[in-house]
Every structure is written in structure tokens, then in C-alpha cells.
Write an enzyme that holds these catalytic residues in place. Sequence first.
Site, PDB file in Angstrom:
ATOM      1  N   SER A 122      68.103  22.312  77.745  1.00  0.00           N
ATOM      2  CA  SER A 122      68.059  21.142  77.018  1.00  0.00           C
ATOM      3  C   SER A 122      68.626  21.796  75.547  1.00  0.00           C
ATOM      4  CB  SER A 122      66.816  20.935  77.000  1.00  0.00           C
ATOM      5  OG  SER A 122      66.470  19.498  76.859  1.00  0.00           O
ATOM      6  N   PRO A 123      69.819  21.488  75.271  1.00  0.00           N
ATOM      7  CA  PRO A 123      70.130  21.812  74.237  1.00  0.00           C
ATOM      8  C   PRO A 123      69.964  20.591  72.605  1.00  0.00           C
ATOM      9  CG  PRO A 123      71.929  20.647  75.448  1.00  0.00           C
ATOM     10  CD  PRO A 123      71.296  20.917  76.484  1.00  0.00           C
ATOM     11  N   GLY A 124      69.771  19.369  73.138  1.00  0.00           N
ATOM     12  CA  GLY A 124      68.954  18.867  71.807  1.00  0.00           C
ATOM     13  C   GLY A 124      68.050  18.978  71.249  1.00  0.00           C
TER      14      GLY A 124
ATOM     15  N   GLU B 157      57.095  37.096  91.555  1.00  0.00           N
ATOM     16  CA  GLU B 157      56.859  35.898  92.676  1.00  0.00           C
ATOM     17  C   GLU B 157      56.458  35.348  93.781  1.00  0.00           C
ATOM     18  OE1 GLU B 157      58.668  32.147  90.605  1.00  0.00           O
ATOM     19  OE2 GLU B 157      58.009  32.813  87.892  1.00  0.00           O
TER      20      GLU B 157
ATOM     21  N   ALA C 146      61.361  31.871  88.262  1.00  0.00           N
ATOM     22  CA  ALA C 146      61.996  31.805  86.852  1.00  0.00           C
ATOM     23  C   ALA C 146      61.853  32.132  86.176  1.00  0.00           C
ATOM     24  CB  ALA C 146      63.046  30.575  86.353  1.00  0.00           C
TER      25      ALA C 146
ATOM     26  N   GLU D   1      67.267  27.111  73.799  1.00  0.00           N
ATOM     27  CA  GLU D   1      66.717  27.942  75.650  1.00  0.00           C
ATOM     28  C   GLU D   1      68.003  28.072  76.606  1.00  0.00           C
ATOM     29  OE1 GLU D   1      63.800  28.166  79.554  1.00  0.00           O
ATOM     30  OE2 GLU D   1      64.707  26.098  78.819  1.00  0.00           O
TER      31      GLU D   1
END
Length: 150
Positions: free
Chosen positions: A85-87, A68, A48, A91
Site C-alpha cells: 500500500s505505497p500511499g 503457521e 505471511a 512495506e
Amino acid sequence: MFDVVRKQDRDVVEHGAAVAVVAVSGDSVTLVRQDRVPAGGPLLELPAGMLEDGEKPLDAARRELREETGLHGGEWVETATFFTSPGYTDEKMHLFLATGLEQGEASPEGTEDLELVRVPLFEVPALLDEIEDAKTLVGLLSLLRHRAAG
């Protein structure tokens, strides 16, 4: 590298878009093990990385996979797009399934210390309990769904 900004009385990490690749070559999927300081040690993950300025998600996914792992070519399909992690961060991850890949020479960035881990496809369901990385769980579950659909 990343900015923390205040939005609607909340701190938000501005990260931007990223990509992850479920890399299937023959009868195995290729993962990478790398040290993750916030996690307290190494994690087993999908290859990633982040998009570079002006780069399209598919181009970034192909670049990251080759850097990679050395894997390249093959057939590619974007299987999901999701917030990691929308809190606290913006991203957005673009997840790709790449099959029929060819092996080449890996060229990880100077700061990346990666161990390539090839997992036979039949071992993927048993591996899920060991995976602690969300994008990798999403990717491997997507792979299993794709294989079940034929």
C-alpha cells in the site's frame, strides 16, 4: 512496533519487508483464517509475516510457513515483489510459491490464533471473489498463472 515518520509532508508507516507464501501440497493450497481488527473480523489469507533483522526473504518465508502451518521442505520460487500500500507504508512483500511440501507440526506465535484452511486447487478460481486481502489475491492469481503456463 512500527514507526510513523514524516517524509515530504506525508505520514509514512515504516514497516519494512514482509513475505507471503502460496503453499501447495498435493492437490490443495493452504491458507490461514485469522482475526484482523482493522478489517473488522477474520480474513482468509496466505501464510505471511515480517522479516527478522538480517533475515533473507526466502528464509523468512520458510520460517513463517512452518510456524503457521507446519508445512516445510519442497521447491520454492519467488514469484513477485510488490509494495502492499505505497500511499502510506514502505512495506514491500516478497511472494513465494512453495510446492511439494511435507506436513509437520505448526508452532504459531503466542499472539496468533490461526485456523488452517486447505482449498482444493480446482476451487481456487471460485474462491477469488471471497478474498479481501490483497497479498492473497496476488498470490492466488500468481498460482493460477503459474499452473496455466504448465
